[in-house]
Design an enzyme around this catalytic site. Structure first.
Site, mmCIF file in Angstrom:
data_model
loop_
_atom_site.group_PDB
_atom_site.id
_atom_site.type_symbol
_atom_site.label_atom_id
_atom_site.label_comp_id
_atom_site.label_asym_id
_atom_site.label_seq_id
_atom_site.Cartn_x
_atom_site.Cartn_y
_atom_site.Cartn_z
ATOM 1 N N GLN A 100 -63.033 24.831 20.460
ATOM 2 C CA GLN A 100 -62.445 23.606 19.938
ATOM 3 C C GLN A 100 -61.108 23.341 20.617
ATOM 4 O OE1 GLN A 100 -63.859 21.475 18.107
ATOM 5 N NE2 GLN A 100 -65.537 22.555 17.121
ATOM 6 N N TYR A 129 -76.369 29.524 16.786
ATOM 7 C CA TYR A 129 -75.754 28.624 17.763
ATOM 8 C C TYR A 129 -74.263 28.979 17.855
ATOM 9 C CZ TYR A 129 -80.010 25.958 16.677
ATOM 10 O OH TYR A 129 -81.320 25.577 16.454
ATOM 11 N N ASP A 195 -74.364 26.066 13.571
ATOM 12 C CA ASP A 195 -73.449 25.119 14.222
ATOM 13 C C ASP A 195 -74.140 24.588 15.475
ATOM 14 O OD1 ASP A 195 -71.310 23.645 15.053
ATOM 15 O OD2 ASP A 195 -69.993 25.354 15.490
ATOM 16 N N CYS A 222 -71.689 18.361 14.214
ATOM 17 C CA CYS A 222 -70.871 17.404 14.957
ATOM 18 C C CYS A 222 -71.517 16.022 14.927
ATOM 19 C CB CYS A 222 -70.638 17.874 16.392
ATOM 20 S SG CYS A 222 -72.128 18.236 17.314
#
Length: 269
Positions: A100, A129, A195, A222
């Site tokens: 990130q 993931y 994720d 996301c």
């Protein structure tokens, strides 16, 4: 040093300047192959004079896609990695590792995931993931072991190295989640974290997870649309979306991270 890349005309030489911050600044210069070593070195020498620059890496690509990646040609100054901290765990990340970019936002996201998981049970944590394993590593001392799965072998190698560096018990497997997970035998885990990329869970992974039992399944999305689609499959297997959070990692953009907590109201296992 030369013309800037035109993404429409596919002309130019200097394609990307990538700046990553964490214990200093790591700079990646991404160019076309016709930039010479001397030209790249000249630019790197100028950048190296700036404060907090820890390393400068030169990458070369001839791909037409507008992605800031390439083949590493040289490390002109310093090192090609950063030491970043998340949740009290220090991880060494190379210039091309996914992490990130919003460090403060990443801590908020981690706190949200921790809240969604609930009180740690000390049992296994599945980190699916997982990329370089950042989330699993940051929570790793609260669970044993952490089991991470990701399709990228280099990311799994990083996760394994960083787990050893921090003294965190874990297993890290390279491969597709939908292929690796069914072959791994574990007792009922204390938590599952998924994720996935923007496209969401692979249908095979979603179907397998729908029938997997744990105290909680935390879906980090996301793309909220992908979460909405995969929710149907998970709830068909008995999971129930009980809480939902949003984290704004990219202020002033339309992107938002969604964190969903799934539980089994009545778990026959």
């Amino acid at each position: 040093p030369g013309p800037v890349w035109d993404n429409r005309a596919h002309t130019g030489q200097w394609r990307h300047l990538v700046i990553r911050d964490g214990g200093g600044v790591l700079v990646s210069l991404v160019t076309t192959p016709d930039v010479t070593h001397e030209q790249a070195r000249t630019v790197a020498d100028r950048i190296a004079c700036l404060e907090r620059v820890r390393g400068i890496v030169w990458l070369v690509t001839d791909r037409m896609s507008d992605v800031a990646q390439g083949e590493q040609r040289a490390v002109f100054h310093g090192v090609s990695h950063l030491d970043v901290e998340l949740g009290g765990v220090t991880m060494q990340l190379p210039h091309d590792a996914f992490f990130q970019v919003n460090a403060a936002g990443a801590e908020i996201l981690l706190d949200t995931i921790r809240e969604a998981l609930g009180p740690p049970t000390g049992r296994a944590l599945l980190d699916l993931y997982c990329g370089v394993g950042a989330i699993g590593l940051a929570l790793g001392r609260e669970y044993a072991p952490v089991v991470g799965i990701d399709i990228t072998p280099s990311a799994i190698a990083l996760a394994r190295d960083n787990a050893e560096r921090n003294g965190i018990e874990g297993e890290w497997h390279a491969g597709k989640v939908e292929d690796v997970l069914p072959t791994h035998s574990l007792p009922i885990p204390g938590g599952i974290i998924v994720d996935p990329p923007r496209a969401g869970l692979h249908p095979g992974a979603a179907r397998y997870l729908a029938n997997l039992h744990a105290d909680a399944l935390i879906y980090v999305a996301c793309s909220p649309n992908s979460l909405a689609r995969d929710r149907i499959v998970l709830e068909a297997g008995g999971w129930q979306l009980s809480q939902l959070w949003t984290v704004d990692l990219f202020p002033q953009t339309p992107h938002v991270e969604a964190v969903g907590r799934f539980i089994r109201p009545i778990d026959p296992a």
